[in-house]
Each structure stands twice: as structure tokens, then as C-alpha cells.
Design a protein around this motif. Structure first.
Motif, short mmCIF file in Angstrom:
data_model
loop_
_atom_site.label_atom_id
_atom_site.label_comp_id
_atom_site.label_asym_id
_atom_site.label_seq_id
_atom_site.Cartn_x
_atom_site.Cartn_y
_atom_site.Cartn_z
N LEU A 178 -0.22 7.29 1.92
CA LEU A 178 0.58 8.15 1.04
C LEU A 178 0.11 9.59 1.21
CD1 LEU A 178 0.15 5.22 -0.50
CD2 LEU A 178 1.43 6.39 -2.31
N MET A 179 1.03 10.51 1.03
CA MET A 179 0.71 11.93 1.19
C MET A 179 1.51 12.74 0.19
SD MET A 179 0.98 14.31 4.62
CE MET A 179 2.71 13.86 4.83
N GLU A 180 0.82 13.60 -0.52
CA GLU A 180 1.49 14.51 -1.47
C GLU A 180 2.25 15.57 -0.70
OE1 GLU A 180 1.61 14.35 -4.68
OE2 GLU A 180 0.02 12.94 -5.26
N THR A 181 3.50 15.79 -1.07
CA THR A 181 4.30 16.85 -0.47
C THR A 181 4.89 17.71 -1.58
OG1 THR A 181 6.32 15.52 -0.46
CG2 THR A 181 4.89 15.32 1.46
N ALA A 182 5.55 18.78 -1.16
CA ALA A 182 6.14 19.68 -2.15
C ALA A 182 7.23 18.98 -2.96
CB ALA A 182 6.72 20.91 -1.46
N GLY A 183 7.90 17.98 -2.34
CA GLY A 183 8.97 17.30 -3.06
C GLY A 183 8.56 16.01 -3.73
N GLY A 184 7.31 15.64 -3.64
CA GLY A 184 6.86 14.40 -4.26
C GLY A 184 5.79 13.73 -3.43
N VAL A 185 6.01 12.43 -3.15
CA VAL A 185 5.05 11.65 -2.39
C VAL A 185 5.76 11.02 -1.20
CG1 VAL A 185 3.42 9.71 -2.44
CG2 VAL A 185 3.72 11.13 -4.48
N GLU A 186 5.23 11.20 -0.01
CA GLU A 186 5.77 10.56 1.19
C GLU A 186 4.92 9.34 1.49
OE1 GLU A 186 6.91 11.39 5.88
OE2 GLU A 186 6.45 13.07 4.54
N VAL A 187 5.59 8.24 1.84
CA VAL A 187 4.92 6.96 2.05
C VAL A 187 5.26 6.46 3.45
CG1 VAL A 187 4.75 4.55 1.31
CG2 VAL A 187 4.98 6.37 -0.39
N TYR A 188 4.24 5.93 4.12
CA TYR A 188 4.47 5.24 5.41
C TYR A 188 3.62 3.97 5.39
CZ TYR A 188 4.60 3.92 10.28
OH TYR A 188 4.77 3.20 11.44
N GLY A 189 4.23 2.85 5.78
CA GLY A 189 3.50 1.60 5.79
C GLY A 189 3.97 0.67 6.88
N GLU A 190 3.11 -0.30 7.21
CA GLU A 190 3.41 -1.36 8.18
C GLU A 190 2.79 -2.64 7.66
OE1 GLU A 190 2.01 -0.37 12.05
OE2 GLU A 190 2.98 1.60 12.11
N SER A 191 3.42 -3.76 7.98
CA SER A 191 2.88 -5.06 7.60
C SER A 191 3.44 -6.11 8.53
CB SER A 191 3.23 -5.39 6.15
OG SER A 191 4.62 -5.68 6.03
N PRO A 192 2.88 -7.33 8.53
CA PRO A 192 3.46 -8.39 9.36
C PRO A 192 4.91 -8.69 9.01
CG PRO A 192 1.24 -8.98 8.65
CD PRO A 192 1.61 -7.74 7.90
N ALA A 193 5.28 -8.44 7.75
CA ALA A 193 6.65 -8.73 7.33
C ALA A 193 7.61 -7.59 7.66
CB ALA A 193 6.69 -9.01 5.83
N ARG A 194 7.09 -6.39 7.81
CA ARG A 194 7.97 -5.24 8.05
C ARG A 194 7.27 -4.32 9.06
NH1 ARG A 194 11.61 -2.28 3.51
NH2 ARG A 194 12.75 -0.89 4.93
N ALA A 195 7.93 -4.09 10.19
CA ALA A 195 7.31 -3.33 11.28
C ALA A 195 7.02 -1.89 10.89
CB ALA A 195 8.20 -3.37 12.52
N ALA A 196 7.87 -1.31 10.06
CA ALA A 196 7.63 0.07 9.61
C ALA A 196 8.43 0.32 8.34
CB ALA A 196 8.02 1.08 10.69
N TYR A 197 7.85 1.15 7.47
CA TYR A 197 8.53 1.52 6.23
C TYR A 197 8.20 2.97 5.94
CZ TYR A 197 9.51 1.95 1.24
OH TYR A 197 9.97 2.37 0.03
#
Length: 426
Positions: A178-197
Motif C-alpha cells: 500500500l502507498m499513500e498518494t495525494a488522492g488516497g491509498v494505492e494498493v497493489y497485490g498478488e496471490s495464488p488466487a489472483r495474478a495481480a490486483y
């Protein structure tokens, strides 16, 4: 060869903000990444493009990256990121399959969307990035007017995906950053169930993490996004994190996710082939210097062997010449000795002649001794004391003195005088 040894390059990343451009120059080596410099170009839409373009060129030039084309990251709010499953579709048919369903992935009118995609590893999942074509064209036009070369228009999710794989694979159980940005919070994730989010939230950090974990369907621990990407050497302000990810993608494009919204015809390349002539010349120079060094050693060895052969050939003659020179020197010494003996006779006769002149009648001598250094005379004279002055005034005698006191014999004085000789060799 380890993959790490192939991680090598320099890149320029540009993050487009609401009113500013953030520019980062990064160098990537097998030992890690380094931030060469970071710079903010303020109020770029309001200023003449030539002005802020010159500012950007000056910054990249000072850090040795003026010749490189930049990777530009569009604002996350301007890009729709989707992860699409294409089960059973061959890699060569994925783009055609996406084209059939692209209109269902965005809310824009027909023809208003610019989109790109990239396959996520070897899976059947692809990441799709969609932006308004008018916005992409406008940004490209501004950068072109400013004279900034652009290799890629991409977005943060694609840059993050490549960055966390630059020096190794991510954990098998998945990641959530997670990363704080000027517009809120940006999220990036990966898991065995989902290649990218990838998503942005206006809610709190905790709420964003909770929703993202649900989307990933995996018990992953949320962390600061910067801990998942390569930690750079050098100073990197938090505001430049996205631009830094773009610089990493530009430095090592073969390891980044190739999602590029820029039309292929407009892409400027920063091919490493530009270094090929320099590398080739460097190799030739090194090879030439090595050959020259070996040739020089070969020539020196041959020259030394020839010199040794000449020395062996001339050594008997040299010894003979030395013997002759010694004989010549001995003969010359003997000749000089004979000459000196001949000169002694003349010098002695001249001394006797001078004494005869200096002791005039009626004075007379009854003895005279003459050797190489002294003259001794004895006799009688009316005034013997004047003889000392006469002898000292001569060029052949000096330091005359009476050897014995004067004695009166009738009307004359008996004397004996010794004087040193001048100008004769002993």
C-alpha cells in the motif's frame, strides 16, 4: 549465468502529476539500484513547453541520461487497470480475444479508449490498462513539444509488477503493498488466487488493506509498497516513488511488464546498441594494446638475443683493443718521461746561465749544487747581500736565503745561498 548479472542499465522515469512532473534517473546494476537524481518540474501545463523541456534536458544531461528515452507513468486515477482471465487461449491469440471484450472493461464511448495489455508471467491472466485517448494524446503532445523522448506510456501497476521481480521472485504466498498518494491509498497485490490486483481507495489505510485482502483471497500481510520494490542507494524522497519505478522499468525493459499505451510508431528507443560501437572500439583497443604488449616483448627478446650474439662475436676483438689501448698508454707515458728528461737538461742549463748572469764579476763561485727543486751556491763577493735580491727578481728562482752567516775575508764577503727553483717539474 545468474539472472542478476543481466540486470544492467540506466533509465529515466517520469510521473505525470496534476500540475507537476516528477523525474528520476536510476542506474541498475547486479549489485542493486541507485538513484542518480530526482527533480520536480513545476506547473508544466502552464509554462511554455520549450522552457520546461530545457529544464528536463538539463537535469537528465547532468546525470548522464540525456540520450535516453523516458518511461512515462500516467496518473493512477486516469488509468483503469483490469486483470482478465483467458483460459484456453493461446498467447498469440490473446490480443484478439481482448479486443473482442475491451468495450466491456471501460465506461468510455467507442473510439475514446486507448488500451494496452501484458501477459502476467506464463499464466492465462493478463493485465489490461485503459485510459482516455484524448488524455494520452494531450500528454504526448506536450512532451513532444518539450522535446522529451518517450519510450513508453504505462501505469504504476505494470511498473510495480516488474520492479518486485527485478532481483528475484516475489513470495509464493503472495504480496500486498500500500502507498499513500495525494488522492488516497494505492494498493497493489498478488496471490495464488489472483495474478495481480491494483486499485485506489479514498478510505483509510486499514480499510484499503481489508478490501484488497478480500480481493486477493489470501492471508497476506499488508506492507508499505516501497518495501516490496528494490531499495535504492542514494536519496529518494517518498513523493518520487512512482517515478523511481518508471526509471527501473526504463533501465531494464526486458524484465518489466510491457504494457505500453503509446502507439508503436511513436515509441522512441533507448537501445543499448548505441553502446555497441563504443564497446567494439573498446574491445579492439584492449586487443590492440594486448597485442602491442606481446609484440613489444617479442621484439625486445629478439633484440636482446641479437645483442648477445653481437657481444659474443665482438668480445675477443674488444679484449684485443683494450690490450692495444693499454700498450699505447704505456708507450705514451714513456715518451712523456723522455720528453721531460730532455726538458730537464735545457732547464738546468738555463739555470746555470741565469746564475752566471746574476753573479757578475768580480764576484765568483767556488761551489754550485743544482737539483730539481733547489739551487745552492757559495763563493765570495764585495757585497753578498745584494745577491738575494738579484736571485728573487729572476723568473727561475725564489725564496733565496743565506745558508750560513756572512764572513769577511779580507776585502770580500764569503757567502752560501740556497734558493728554490721556479717552473721546473720535480
Amino acid at each position: 549465468m545468474s539472472r542478476n548479472w543481466l540486470v544492467f542499465g540506466t533509465g529515466v522515469g517520469i510521473e505525470i502529476g496534476p500540475s507537476d512532473l516528477r523525474v528520476v534517473v536510476a542506474r541498475v546494476r547486479p549489485s542493486g539500484a541507485e538513484v542518480a537524481g530526482a527533480h520536480t518540474i513545476e506547473r508544466y501545463p502552464e509554462r511554455p513547453a520549450a522552457e520546461w523541456g530545457a529544464e528536463a534536458a538539463d537535469f537528465t544531461g547532468r546525470h548522464g541520461a540525456g540520450h535516453l528515452a523516458a518511461t512515462v507513468l500516467l496518473p493512477r486515477r486516469e488509468v483503469i487497470v483490469r486483470t482478465v482471465q483467458l483460459p484456453g487461449v493461446e498467447p498469440k491469440d490473446m490480443e484478439a480475444a481482448l479486443a473482442l471484450q475491451i468495450d466491456s472493461l471501460h465506461p468510455y464511448a467507442e473510439g475514446e479508449a486507448a488500451w494496452t495489455w501484458a501477459r502476467l508471467g506464463k499464466s492465462n491472466s493478463v493485465m489490461v490498462g485503459i485510459a482516455r485517448r484524448a488524455y494520452v494524446d494531450r500528454q504526448l503532445e506536450l512532451l513532444a513539444e518539450a522535446g522529451i523522448k518517450v519510450a513508453s506510456f504505462t501505469f504504476s501497476a505494470a511498473a510495480i509488477h516488474g520492479a518486485i521481480r527485478l532481483f528475484g521472485a516475489p513470495p509464493a504466498e503472495g504480496v500486498l503493498g500500500l502507498m499513500e498518494t495525494a488522492g488516497g491509498v494505492e494498493v497493489y497485490g498478488e496471490s495464488p488466487a489472483r495474478a495481480a490486483y491494483s486499485a485506489t481507495f479514498s478510505e483509510s489505510w486499514e480499510r484499503a488493506a481489508l478490501v484488497a485482502a478480500g480481493e486477493l483471497r489470501a492471508p497476506v500481510t499488508p506492507v508499505e509498497l516501497s518495501t516490496l520494490t528494490p531499495k535504492p542507494r542514494g536519496e529518494l524522497p517518498a513523493a518520487f516513488q512512482i517515478a523511481y519505478l518508471g526509471a527501473l522499468a526504463a533501465a531494464c525493459p526486458r524484465y518489466s511488464l510491457g504494457a505500453n499505451l503509446l502507439p508503436e510508431a511513436l515509441r522512441r528507443q533507448s537501445s543499448k546498441l548505441i553502446y555497441a560501437p563504443t564497446l567494439a572500439l573498446g574491445v579492439l583497443l584492449v586487443a590492440g594494446m594486448a597485442a602491442l604488449g606481446f609484440y613489444q616483448r617479442y621484439e625486445d627478446r629478439n633484440y636482446l638475443n641479437k645483442l648477445n650474439e653481437e657481444v659474443k662475436f665482438l668480445e675477443p676483438r674488444a679484449r684485443q683493443l683494450q690490450h692495444i689501448e693499454r700498450r699505447i698508454a704505456e708507450t705514451r707515458r714513456k715518451m712523456q718521461m723522455l720528453d721531460q728528461f730532455q726538458l730537464r737538461t735545457k732547464a738546468d742549463l738555463d739555470a746555470v746561465k741565469e746564475v752566471t748572469r746574476l753573479v757578475p764579476p768580480p764576484a765568483w763561485l767556488n761551489m754550485m749544487e743544482l737539483n730539481r727543486t733547489t739551487l745552492t751556491i757559495g763563493g765570495e763577493a764585495d757585497q753578498a747581500t745584494g745577491l738575494l735580491k738579484s736571485l728573487d727578481s729572476s723568473a727561475q728562482f725564489r725564496d733565496s736565503e743565506f745558508v750560513i752567516p756572512l764572513s769577511r775575508v779580507g776585502n770580500v764577503e764569503a757567502f752560501r745561498i740556497r734558493a728554490g727553483r721556479e717552473g721546473v717539474q720535480p
